[in-house]
Every structure is written in structure tokens, then in C-alpha cells.
Write an enzyme that holds these catalytic residues in place. Sequence first.
Site, PDB file in Angstrom:
ATOM      1  N   MET A  32       9.047  -3.751 -83.079  1.00 60.32           N
ATOM      2  CA  MET A  32       9.543  -2.448 -83.258  1.00 60.32           C
ATOM      3  C   MET A  32      10.005  -1.843 -84.108  1.00 60.32           C
ATOM      4  O   MET A  32      10.957  -2.434 -84.766  1.00 60.32           O
ATOM      5  CB  MET A  32      10.463  -2.694 -81.828  1.00 60.32           C
ATOM      6  N   GLU A  33       9.662  -1.100 -84.589  1.00 62.44           N
ATOM      7  CA  GLU A  33       9.634   0.039 -85.514  1.00 62.44           C
ATOM      8  C   GLU A  33      10.731   1.070 -86.332  1.00 62.44           C
ATOM      9  O   GLU A  33      10.857   2.013 -86.437  1.00 62.44           O
ATOM     10  CB  GLU A  33       8.015   0.781 -86.153  1.00 62.44           C
ATOM     11  N   GLU A  76      11.967   2.164 -77.041  1.00 65.12           N
ATOM     12  CA  GLU A  76      10.612   2.691 -76.810  1.00 65.12           C
ATOM     13  C   GLU A  76      10.105   1.684 -74.988  1.00 65.12           C
ATOM     14  O   GLU A  76      10.368   0.236 -75.846  1.00 65.12           O
ATOM     15  CB  GLU A  76       9.376   2.364 -77.859  1.00 65.12           C
ATOM     16  N   GLY A 130       5.138  -7.529 -79.794  1.00 65.16           N
ATOM     17  CA  GLY A 130       5.538  -7.852 -80.776  1.00 65.16           C
ATOM     18  C   GLY A 130       6.793  -7.866 -82.008  1.00 65.16           C
ATOM     19  O   GLY A 130       7.481  -8.526 -82.482  1.00 65.16           O
ATOM     20  N   HIS A 162       4.253   2.446 -89.376  1.00 66.47           N
ATOM     21  CA  HIS A 162       5.415   3.751 -88.457  1.00 66.47           C
ATOM     22  C   HIS A 162       6.090   4.196 -89.317  1.00 66.47           C
ATOM     23  O   HIS A 162       6.894   5.577 -88.672  1.00 66.47           O
ATOM     24  CB  HIS A 162       5.826   2.724 -87.138  1.00 66.47           C
ATOM     25  N   GLU A 164       4.845  -1.996 -88.382  1.00 65.26           N
ATOM     26  CA  GLU A 164       6.237  -1.066 -88.069  1.00 65.26           C
ATOM     27  C   GLU A 164       6.148  -0.678 -89.496  1.00 65.26           C
ATOM     28  O   GLU A 164       6.773   0.323 -89.122  1.00 65.26           O
ATOM     29  CB  GLU A 164       7.259  -2.191 -87.398  1.00 65.26           C
TER      30      GLU A 164
HETATM   31  C1  7MF Z   1       0.753  -4.355 -84.392  1.00 62.12           C
HETATM   32  O1  7MF Z   1       3.415  -0.267 -81.666  1.00 62.12           O
HETATM   33  C2  7MF Z   1      -0.126  -4.284 -83.152  1.00 62.12           C
HETATM   34  C3  7MF Z   1       0.945  -3.438 -81.868  1.00 62.12           C
HETATM   35  C4  7MF Z   1       5.686  -0.818 -79.480  1.00 62.12           C
HETATM   36  C5  7MF Z   1       5.501  -2.008 -78.812  1.00 62.12           C
HETATM   37  C6  7MF Z   1       4.656  -3.122 -81.495  1.00 62.12           C
HETATM   38  O2  7MF Z   1       5.009  -1.237 -83.210  1.00 62.12           O
HETATM   39  C7  7MF Z   1       4.441  -1.234 -81.672  1.00 62.12           C
HETATM   40  C8  7MF Z   1       6.295  -0.910 -80.974  1.00 62.12           C
HETATM   41  C9  7MF Z   1       3.245  -3.177 -78.335  1.00 62.12           C
HETATM   42  C10 7MF Z   1       2.161  -3.437 -78.066  1.00 62.12           C
HETATM   43  C11 7MF Z   1       1.584  -4.034 -79.346  1.00 62.12           C
HETATM   44  C12 7MF Z   1       2.769  -3.791 -80.247  1.00 62.12           C
HETATM   45  C13 7MF Z   1       3.178  -2.887 -80.712  1.00 62.12           C
HETATM   46  C14 7MF Z   1       4.284  -2.535 -78.645  1.00 62.12           C
HETATM   47  C15 7MF Z   1       1.580  -3.848 -82.023  1.00 62.12           C
HETATM   48  C16 7MF Z   1       2.619  -4.950 -82.498  1.00 62.12           C
HETATM   49  C17 7MF Z   1       2.371  -4.648 -83.913  1.00 62.12           C
HETATM   50  N1  7MF Z   1       6.121   0.886 -81.210  1.00 62.12           N
HETATM   51 BR1  7MF Z   1       4.227  -2.316 -75.876  1.00 62.12          BR
HETATM   52 ZN    ZN Z   2       3.364   0.482 -82.967  1.00 66.83          ZN
END
Ligand code: 7MF
Ligand code: ZN
Length: 855
Positions: free
Chosen positions: A264-265, A122, A262, A302, A299
Amino acid sequence: MSEFTPRFLADYQPSPYRIHQTRLVIDLDDHKTKVTSQLSMEKVATDSQPLELDGEHLTLVSLLVDGKEIAESNYSVSDSSLVIEGLSGEFTLDIVTEIDPANNTALEGLYKSGQAYCTQCEAEGFRRITYYLDRPDVMSIFTTKVIGDKASYPYLLANGNPVERGQLENGKHFVTWHDPFPKPCYLFALVAGDFDLLADTYTTSSGKDVALEIFVDKGNRSKAEHAMASLKHSMRWDEETFGLVYDLDIYMIVAVDFFNMGAMENKGLNVFNSKYVLADTASATDVDFFNIEAVIAHEYFHNWTGNRITCRDWFQLSLKEGLTVFRDQQFSADMHSAAVTRIKNVKVLRAQQFAEDAGPMSHPIRPEKVMEMNNFYTLTVYEKGAEVIRMLHTLLGKQGFRAGMDRYFEKFDGMAVTCDDFVNAMAEANNRDLSIFKRWYGQSGTPEVTIEKRYFDERLHLTFSQVTPASPSQPEKQALHIPIKVEFIKPASNEVIEELLELKSESETWSFDVPQSTVVAPFAEFSAPVKVHFEQSDDELLSIVEHAKDSFSVWEAGQSILRKEVVRLMQNDNDEISESVMRTFQAVIDADIDPAFKALMLTLPSFDEVTGSEQNVNAQALVEVLERLKIFVANVFEQPLLSLFDESRKSINSDAQSAPGQRALSSVVLNYLAVKPEHHELVSKLFGNADNMTDQLAALTIAVRQQTSGAGTLLQKFEQQWINDTLVMDKWFSVNTNIPSSDLFAHMEALKTRPDFEMTNPNRVRALVGAFAMQNPKQFHCKSGQGYNFLANMVVEMDKLNPQVASRLITPLIQREAFSGEYQKLMTQALETIIQSPQLSKDITEKLNAALAEQ
Ligand code: 7MF
Ligand code: ZN
């Protein structure tokens, strides 16, 4: 500069081609990984558009169409695509590419994290693995065969269920994975390595057993227990709250040290930054424990909001992210104190998102124009996006919201959809008109609501007016649909009445049958992400502190008194603190309330919270005023704070449940006391007696910020104790950047030359550079411009290795709007040095263009 071109939401077109099946064979090698991709495709458009596959940093080895080579005139390869002409109906492509994971410092696509291979796809990383239709509305069924050396990579993981495994020659082995759910390629994942495995099972509410597996570096298994417990809590919560049950037989999480974000799902195979998995009380703080639980939940959630229903295009990112952040916030609120969780969320929004929305990269939660997608994983899309979902929850009520979610899954499961689709499901299920509400998706900027209060005809009349400041791309802003929860506190009885108002036009007046001196507490629970202008006397604010039912309103009233004090002190260097501040502190110190909430009530507004709401700020004056206020409080309340410190330290041992709150409270209190050298001993004692990272780190941070005589020794002791623990050493690097004197710059240069400072490890760079810019406003905004220049140089260096991380680091330099002219000028100069460097990434270029166009 202009080599990069933006994309527009308005230009969306469905894909002319589909990919029914994707069969991958990935033969791992550090510099020559061979990727064989067999795509079963179909052309669905009737016009003559060629097939344009995305691909970057790839070497094309071979290409077959329906098993045959094609004429060179029928295809062309560029550094971003493979275009094939003359295709129609159903056909098969066999594409072989070669990639170099060991030299992939951008950490997008397939790369090496230490000894392990892992992927991050992603938003648009899959195109660095093979040529593909790298867009979220192209969903395909993936079968992935992973081949690797058996001794070095005993675990070969990918999405879905393992269906075959076996030995190969030359010490290699393979595992084939099949994911039965069609998915876009951004959810693809592969991991290979040698790990410790923490395994467990979870029985779903429908009686199915799911294998839960967490893979961590060797020796760290016990540090994954908290993540495992968090995963099980998340699974239970989603069943109970939304009726959502996990859908595969296995759920895997891998913790890696080199990661851009942080976590990835990826379907069935989450990849996490190790800082959001590994924890024990000795090495992780209470905040780390909280964050791990929240990220694991995010995650996991998601899987339904993002994976089962995904985004039609990347402009719709908030469809999955805003909703999933809202879900993880609700989960945290249910697992802990709802009040404290809500206040912490609001603090982040106001300190960070408000600044973003006032700055050069301001955009709606559904952006209209994007140059580099990675630049739009923002606080706006995530945090403001979650606030927009929360407003729907407020407007529709808990049951109405659940009905809307049920409708959303009924209609769209298995599809790639838009934010409009989501709101339509909510509207349909509740029989509500949400057409004005939808404007929240398309309009940038923080709305400002002004409240006027009049009393006549024995009624209280409240007028709410809204304005969203114009922005270059949106000179005319429309009125939004704003839910306003209001508490009325009646005089004498202090009886509280609650109302939910819906402001849908520029201005509206409501009147209420309440007595004249009724106190109004607007925006209870922070019911909308707006700035509020409302003249309230200190007595009214104090009445809210004492009597409001909603804890957010109580905290907000206390903070308003403190913010007013900060603004007043910025204007004169009066040495007295106001009566109202004294009364607030006294009332809070004496109150019998949750210690975590008391800690928040006793915390002064942060530098960022003030700059998020004020203008023309003299940064050094603000630093000085916040310091002065701290000293006043420490002087006036020395004895009560000392008693509070003792009490909170004592109750930590007697009540494990409230210990995190008590530790937070004791560190807030010690932060005041430590301005007096006679209390520095408390700091070194806290450090010396600490049996947990929360206390140890709190003591060390206070020692460094106050430059106590023992600070240097404590830093050394900490380093000796933790030199072999990467995540704790990240904390050590961060604390070092809190040194308040200008010696800091020489010190940071020295830190950069240490062998354990690697520019290729994002956590380490953020620990030094990010922490400096975010946590040390005094030196970051120093008048020599040295702070800005330090950051600018690090951004340039980082951009060559990892543009995504560089582009996040630059944030404090482009958010200039709150500051007075002299600071803005110095920041702009630093930006102008960056733009001099050759070959800047698309990521940094987009931000520099936006920031420098503003001047
Ligand atoms: C909690 O959104 C909140 C936000 C994309 C990468 C994780 O699951 C995600 C991924 C970014 C910025 C913040 C977060 C994430 C990403 C995140 C993580 C935990 N799909 Br870039
Ligand atoms: Zn997310």
C-alpha cells in the site's frame, strides 16, 4: 441479502463539506485504542445538507463542535455514520472514539500484525479508525501524534516528516508527524512496533537527499537489501523516464506478515506484505526477486500517479491503478528483458482477466455500479486498465505519451480527478481526438477481432471486424478504437514491414502492396487486449516463429500451434503429435535465444490460458490432454532436452546475469523429462545440490506433481530446513496442494489442523486454499465436486474473519463460463451451499448475487 445497497457512478456529487486540517492523537492499546480527531472544517454547499461522517466498528466517546457539547437532537450515530445537523461556515469538530485493534481480523483500519500495530485504509478503512468523510476527493493536511509503550513500540511512524518526539509517564513515548501534502484519508498510515531498520539515502536529480528506511522483523535486515536496491532503481527510473522527482525528505517502507494484499502506497509510509520485501537467494526464488522489485516500483510510482494526483471517486480507481501498473510494467521491461516481461503480462491477462471479464463480475475498467469497493480491486481495473494506458502509448508514441503525462501533471497536480481528465490531457497534448478511445473505459467484456485476408489486384486486402459480446448490463456494445500493430513477412527475402492500423468502426479493410504469399503477424506486442480470430496455416505460423521481429509475435505463433494441437487432441485420442509441433520444438530447442525466452517458448499453454479462450471445456479432458502432450514431447525430444538441461545447468555458474533465465529454462525442461521415471534422479539431485530457493522449489514441485518415489522425503526435508521461515513455509503449504491424487483432500484436512496453519494469516490461507484452486486443476475440478466443496467451506470459514480475503478466494468458483454443463452444475451447487450460511459479508454477497443471478 438485500440489506446491502449499491452505489452508482452516475450519482456522484461533490462533498458539501471540506476538511482543511486533520489533527489526530492516537493512543495505542490492544483493545482500547483512543483516537482523538480534531477537524478544521468548512461547509461549502449552500443548501441544508447535514454533515454525514462515515464510521464503522467505532465507539463514540465524545463530540464537540467549536469546543462545545451539542444537543443530542443535533446529532445521531448509526453503525455506519455520525450525522450532525446545523453546521455552517467554518467550524471545528473534536471527536474521540475508541477502537479494538487486537480483535480486528478483517485487517482493515488499525490492526495488529503479530506484535506490531499497522493500518490499511484503502479503500474505505479509515472509517474504522475515526468518523470522517471517507472519500478520495476530500483532501486534508494531516498531523498525527502517535502514543505508545516505549519498550514494546520503540518506532512510532506515520505519514510525512517527524516534527516532535518525547517521553510520557508510564513508560510511554510519542512522536508527532506532519504531512505537508493534502491527501485523502485512504493514504493515511500508522505503524508502531519494534523492528530492524535498513537505512540508506538517495540523492534526487534536483540534488535533495532523501532518507530511505525499510523496517522489517528483527533478524531480517539483510533480507531487505534487494528491496532497498529496487527502491533506488525505481526512483532513478521515474526521474529519467517521466521527470518525476520524490517530494518528501523521508520514504519509509514497513514489512508486515498479516496483510490483505500486496502492498500500500500510503504517503511517505508504504506498508508491505513481507513477501514483497524480504528476500535472499537461499529463501526466495528468482520470481520472488522479480516481484519484489515490481511491487516496490509500483508503490513508489503511486507517489505521483495516485497520491499527488488522486481519484475523484472510487469508480475512477483505474486512473491510478491502470496507469501505475503500466508504469511498473515498463520499469520491469527496462530492468530486464522487455520481451519476456511483456509475454508474462499477457499470459496473466489472458488466463485471469479474460475469465473475469466473461464471468458474473464482469465490469468496465471504470465500473458504473459498486456494492463493496474492495471487490473492484480487480484484474480488470489493474491489468486491463494498464492495457488501455498501453494502447494510448502505442497510439501516441513514446514522446506523445510523455507530453500527455506532462500535461496531466501540469493541469491536475494536487487534485482528485477522473479517467476522462487523464484522457483529455493526453488528447490535448497531442492534438488528437480520443473520443472513441474513451469507450474502453465504459465498456466491459473482451472484444473479439476477426481478420480476413484476400489477395487480388496485386494487393493484399485485410479486413478487421470487431465485436464485443453483449452482457446483461450492456446489451449493445459500441465499436472501440483499437490499435493494431501488424508485421508483414515477405516471401523469399523474409523482409519484415511494420504498420500501425487504427480500427475505429465495426469493420474496416486496408490494402497493402506486398506479394501474394506475404505472411501477416497481427497484434504485434499484443497491441490491444482482444481475442483474435484469424485462420493461419501451420506453415504461416512457423514462418512467424522463424522470421517475425517482435518477440511477442514469435511466442504467440508458437503458442497458436500448441493451442491448435491441444484442441485437436481434445477431439480425438490420437497418439501422434503433429509435424508442426515437432518442427516448432525442434526450432526452439536449437535456437540461439535468451534462455528466459526459450523457457517461455517451450512452455505449453496453461490450463487457465486454454479456458480463457475456449468454451464448453471438459476440465478433466483438458488436464489429460495437457499431460498427454507433455509426455509426447518428453518422448520425442528426450535426448535434445537432456542436452539442453545439462547446458543450462552449466551456464548458470558461468554467467550470473543470465542465471535466472537458465534456471527457468532448466526447470521447464526438467518438467518434461520428469514424466519418465528414469529421470527422477535428476529431480532429487537438483533438490540436493540446490544452493538457492529457485532450484530447490522447482525440484520439489516437480517431485510432488510427478509423485516420484522420493517426493515424500523431499517434502519432509524441506519442512525441517525451513520450519522457522514463515514465507518459505507458505511455499511448502502450496507445494503440498499440488499432489495429483485424490489423497490430497485428506492431506489438506491434516494440514489445516497444524498449529502453523492460522486462518487469521491471509498469506497462509492463500498458500493452501488459493494455491489448491489455482494450481491443481485436476483435483479442483474433480468430478465428485469435492474440490469445489473444499473451497466453498473455506470461503465460509474465512468470511467470518476476513471478508476481503474470502471474496478473493471465491473467484475460481464463480468463473464457470468456460466449462461444460456438468462442471458448471457442480460449481453452482457449491455456491448454493455458501449462500445458506448466515451473516455473509457484503463482499461475498455481492459476488454470490451476481453469480447466482446468471443461472
Ligand atoms: C503491483 O494497488 C500491482 C498491483 C491497493 C492494493 C497494491 O498499490 C496497490 C494498492 C490490490 C491488488 C494489487 C495491488 C495492490 C492492491 C498491486 C500491488 C503491486 N493501492 Br487490492
Ligand atoms: Zn496500486
